[in-house]
Every structure is written in structure tokens, then in C-alpha cells.
Design a protein around this motif. Structure first.
Motif, mmCIF file in Angstrom:
data_model
loop_
_atom_site.group_PDB
_atom_site.id
_atom_site.type_symbol
_atom_site.label_atom_id
_atom_site.label_comp_id
_atom_site.label_asym_id
_atom_site.label_seq_id
_atom_site.Cartn_x
_atom_site.Cartn_y
_atom_site.Cartn_z
ATOM 1 N N PRO A 139 -3.127 -9.798 -12.707
ATOM 2 C CA PRO A 139 -3.769 -10.281 -11.467
ATOM 3 C C PRO A 139 -4.515 -9.065 -10.374
ATOM 4 O O PRO A 139 -5.589 -9.420 -9.925
ATOM 5 C CB PRO A 139 -2.724 -11.104 -10.832
ATOM 6 C CG PRO A 139 -1.823 -11.408 -11.954
ATOM 7 C CD PRO A 139 -1.705 -10.104 -12.697
ATOM 8 N N MET A 140 -3.714 -8.287 -10.088
ATOM 9 C CA MET A 140 -4.262 -7.468 -9.099
ATOM 10 C C MET A 140 -5.468 -6.649 -9.524
ATOM 11 O O MET A 140 -6.339 -6.299 -8.566
ATOM 12 C CB MET A 140 -3.121 -6.465 -8.483
ATOM 13 C CG MET A 140 -2.215 -7.287 -7.751
ATOM 14 S SD MET A 140 -0.834 -6.246 -7.224
ATOM 15 C CE MET A 140 0.238 -5.823 -8.626
ATOM 16 N N LYS A 182 -8.377 -9.024 -9.728
ATOM 17 C CA LYS A 182 -8.820 -9.487 -8.211
ATOM 18 C C LYS A 182 -9.724 -8.351 -7.787
ATOM 19 O O LYS A 182 -10.865 -8.611 -7.110
ATOM 20 C CB LYS A 182 -7.369 -9.492 -7.283
ATOM 21 C CG LYS A 182 -7.924 -9.849 -5.873
ATOM 22 C CD LYS A 182 -6.557 -9.974 -4.964
ATOM 23 C CE LYS A 182 -6.746 -10.126 -3.559
ATOM 24 N NZ LYS A 182 -5.761 -10.245 -2.617
ATOM 25 N N GLN A 183 -9.401 -6.887 -7.826
ATOM 26 C CA GLN A 183 -10.347 -5.896 -7.446
ATOM 27 C C GLN A 183 -11.549 -6.098 -8.195
ATOM 28 O O GLN A 183 -12.759 -5.816 -7.572
ATOM 29 C CB GLN A 183 -9.450 -4.712 -7.675
ATOM 30 C CG GLN A 183 -8.633 -4.339 -6.760
ATOM 31 C CD GLN A 183 -8.976 -4.522 -5.349
ATOM 32 O OE1 GLN A 183 -9.897 -3.910 -4.854
ATOM 33 N NE2 GLN A 183 -7.816 -5.163 -4.608
ATOM 34 N N GLU A 208 -9.099 -16.840 -5.477
ATOM 35 C CA GLU A 208 -7.990 -17.442 -5.479
ATOM 36 C C GLU A 208 -7.597 -18.430 -6.598
ATOM 37 O O GLU A 208 -6.532 -18.562 -6.990
ATOM 38 C CB GLU A 208 -7.615 -17.806 -3.978
ATOM 39 C CG GLU A 208 -7.622 -16.660 -3.010
ATOM 40 C CD GLU A 208 -6.841 -17.019 -1.710
ATOM 41 O OE1 GLU A 208 -7.269 -18.209 -1.465
ATOM 42 O OE2 GLU A 208 -6.594 -16.204 -0.810
ATOM 43 N N GLN A 264 1.288 -13.795 -17.792
ATOM 44 C CA GLN A 264 1.569 -12.251 -17.246
ATOM 45 C C GLN A 264 2.782 -11.327 -17.969
ATOM 46 O O GLN A 264 2.539 -10.344 -18.375
ATOM 47 C CB GLN A 264 1.659 -12.377 -15.880
ATOM 48 C CG GLN A 264 0.384 -12.747 -15.076
ATOM 49 C CD GLN A 264 0.732 -12.806 -13.662
ATOM 50 O OE1 GLN A 264 1.393 -12.023 -13.104
ATOM 51 N NE2 GLN A 264 0.491 -14.121 -12.842
ATOM 52 N N GLY A 277 -2.315 -3.646 -13.084
ATOM 53 C CA GLY A 277 -2.496 -4.375 -11.912
ATOM 54 C C GLY A 277 -1.416 -5.623 -12.310
ATOM 55 O O GLY A 277 -1.660 -6.652 -11.654
ATOM 56 N N TYR A 278 -0.377 -5.449 -12.678
ATOM 57 C CA TYR A 278 0.748 -6.122 -12.417
ATOM 58 C C TYR A 278 1.775 -5.901 -11.549
ATOM 59 O O TYR A 278 1.916 -4.733 -10.914
ATOM 60 C CB TYR A 278 1.869 -6.049 -13.714
ATOM 61 C CG TYR A 278 0.992 -6.628 -15.176
ATOM 62 C CD1 TYR A 278 0.918 -8.009 -15.348
ATOM 63 C CD2 TYR A 278 0.036 -5.723 -15.796
ATOM 64 C CE1 TYR A 278 0.063 -8.392 -16.390
ATOM 65 C CE2 TYR A 278 -0.670 -6.340 -16.959
ATOM 66 C CZ TYR A 278 -0.553 -7.566 -17.081
ATOM 67 O OH TYR A 278 -1.228 -8.477 -18.412
ATOM 68 N N SER A 279 2.365 -7.034 -11.041
ATOM 69 C CA SER A 279 3.365 -6.761 -9.816
ATOM 70 C C SER A 279 4.649 -6.265 -10.056
ATOM 71 O O SER A 279 5.055 -6.110 -11.306
ATOM 72 C CB SER A 279 3.568 -8.375 -9.296
ATOM 73 O OG SER A 279 4.338 -9.077 -10.188
#
Length: 267
Positions: free
Chosen positions: A128-129, A132-133, A146, A157, A192-194
């Protein structure tokens, strides 16, 4: 007032027409502009109408340029706007062309964002991150961004992150579990994973080693470290440096001791 005395189709572009006023070439227009203003031989035009026609034709040119740009792949509104502005079209002309594209369904940031999300998941397994970028770079507004990212479920994910982790394990078979876990963390963060996803994956991944595997690994990595330090240090200091380096790489102490003992026996 001026009168249209002749209209001819351009040889190199069949969709554009040359307009002659009072027997002299005045301007050219797109076929859509020709039809919209009903331009025919004998029609009278005043200066206001001529300016209006020129403005409408600029919009038609911008629309055609954008349509060609969109024919290769989907684009965001921001990308199309930048392309047209860079091509020299005025702000108001660009906005009118974009409105027309949106009305016809050729340009839609929500559809574009969904497509980019799906492509990023399938081809690059991005988190996601990172996505998002990518959306921010494409000029997607916060609300659309969003809304799009909300469709990327936690389960999806985890599935993609695990695939990346398993691939990383295969590509680093000559590394210790500690080293592999560090590689997995680096890959997932970069994708881009949390940290929540990363930690969950690291908890689930199994990286056990048998004694013979440990010995094979330390022989491979230990030799490099030993050769690196043997010219710099002697005896106990050398052993300490080698022990520290191997321990940081995740080797168990008993395996390290065995390796160093064997090195000393060979000397």
C-alpha cells in the motif's frame, strides 16, 4: 464582415480543413470545429466569430493530442494536463479538452487508480505505501487515493508479502536464518508493506537449519571473514573478531567455536 470563399481539405491531414476568407487563406480548423460552426462557402464571419472558432479549434487540437497520448496506455488527469501544457496549449484550452475527455469516458482518475493498483499488485507485488506514492506522483487527489487503497485488503497484502518472502528465501539459500529475515524485512519495506505485515510474515516464515547445513554455511561465510581479518589481527584478537562477525550474521556459538577450532588445527 468577411466571407468564406473556399474550403479545402489538407493533403497531409484529412481531418483538417483550410479556410479562405475573401479569396485568401485565413486559418485551418479541425473537422469537428468545421461542423460545430457550420462553416460553408459563402458564410459571413465577423472578428468575434473568427476568434471563437480559433479558440474552439485549439480545444480540438488539444483533445486530439490528448487522445493520441491516451491511446498508448491509461493516464491520470495530471499527466494529460502536464502533457498538453508542455505542448504549449493554454490553461483554459487544456481544461476544456480535459472536461471533454472526462465526459466521453476517456479520462477517469478513479478508474485509472484502480487499474494502477491492480497492475502494481500483479506485476510488482507492491504494498500500500509504495502504491500510495505512485498515485501521489500521478496527481491523484487524496479522496480518490484513499478510496482506492481501501480495496487492498489485509489478506491480499499478507498473500503477496508471503510470496515475496518465499522468493527471498529461495534466492538466499546460502544465508543464515538471521540474514534471510533481514533480507525479507528489507524487501517488504522497500515494496511498501507496513511493519505490522512485515512482523507477521517473519513470525510465520520457517527457517530452521540442520547441523550439516549450518556447517556448510559457516564454511562458506567463515572462510571469507577469516581471510579478511587474518592479515589485520593475531591469535585471540583474530578469534574474537571472527566470532563477533559470525555471531552478528546469526551463527550459533557452538558452530562458530567448531569452525574456529578446525581453522586452528589446520594451521
Amino acid at each position: 464582415m468577411q466571407v468564406i470563399t473556399k474550403i479545402t481539405r489538407q493533403k497531409n491531414n484529412k481531418e483538417r480543413y483550410n479556410i479562405y476568407l475573401n479569396e485568401e487563406f485565413a486559418f485551418s480548423v479541425d473537422e469537428s470545429t468545421l461542423i460545430k460552426f457550420g462553416l460553408t462557402k459563402g458564410k459571413l464571419l465577423d472578428s468575434f466569430e473568427i476568434d471563437e472558432i480559433a479558440y474552439e479549434d485549439e480545444i480540438a487540437k488539444a483533445f486530439n493530442r490528448a487522445s493520441s497520448y491516451l491511446s498508448y496506455q491509461m493516464r491520470s488527469e495530471y499527466e494529460v494536463k502536464k502533457k498538453l501544457l508542455d505542448a504549449g496549449f493554454g490553461e483554459s484550452v487544456v481544461l476544456e479538452a480535459i472536461r471533454k475527455l472526462e465526459k466521453l469516458g476517456f479520462l477517469n482518475d478513479e478508474t485509472y487508480s484502480k487499474a494502477l493498483l491492480e497492475t502494481s499488485k500483479k506485476t510488482a507485488k507492491k504494498g500500500p505505501m509504495a502504491i500510495k506514492q505512485d498515485l501521489i506522483k500521478k496527481g491523484i487527489d487524496k479522496k480518490t487515493l484513499e478510496k482506492t487503497l481501501k480495496t487492498f485488503t489485509y489478506e491480499e497484502q499478507m498473500q503477496l508479502a508471503m510470496q515475496l518472502a518465499e522468493k527471498t528465501v529461495k534466492m538466499n539459500s546460502n544465508k543464515t536464518p538471521t540474514q534471510i529475515k533481514q533480507k525479507i524485512q528489507d524487501v517488504l519495506i522497500r515494496k511498501g508493506y507496513s511493519f505490522e505485515i512485515v512482523n507477521e510474515i517473519l513470525d510465520q516464515i520457517q527457517l530452521e537449519r540442520e547441523d550439516d547445513e549450518w556447517y556448510e554455511l559457516i564454511t562458506l561465510q567463515g572462510e571469507k571473514i577469516w581471510n579478511k581479518y587474518v592479515r589485520k589481527y593475531e591469535d585471540k584478537q583474530l578469534e574474537l573478531k571472527v566470532k563477533q562477525a559470525l555471531y552478528q550474521k546469526g551463527f550459533p556459538l557452538e558452530i562458530i567455536e567448531r569452525f574456529i577450532d578446525e581453522k586452528r588445527e589446520k594451521e
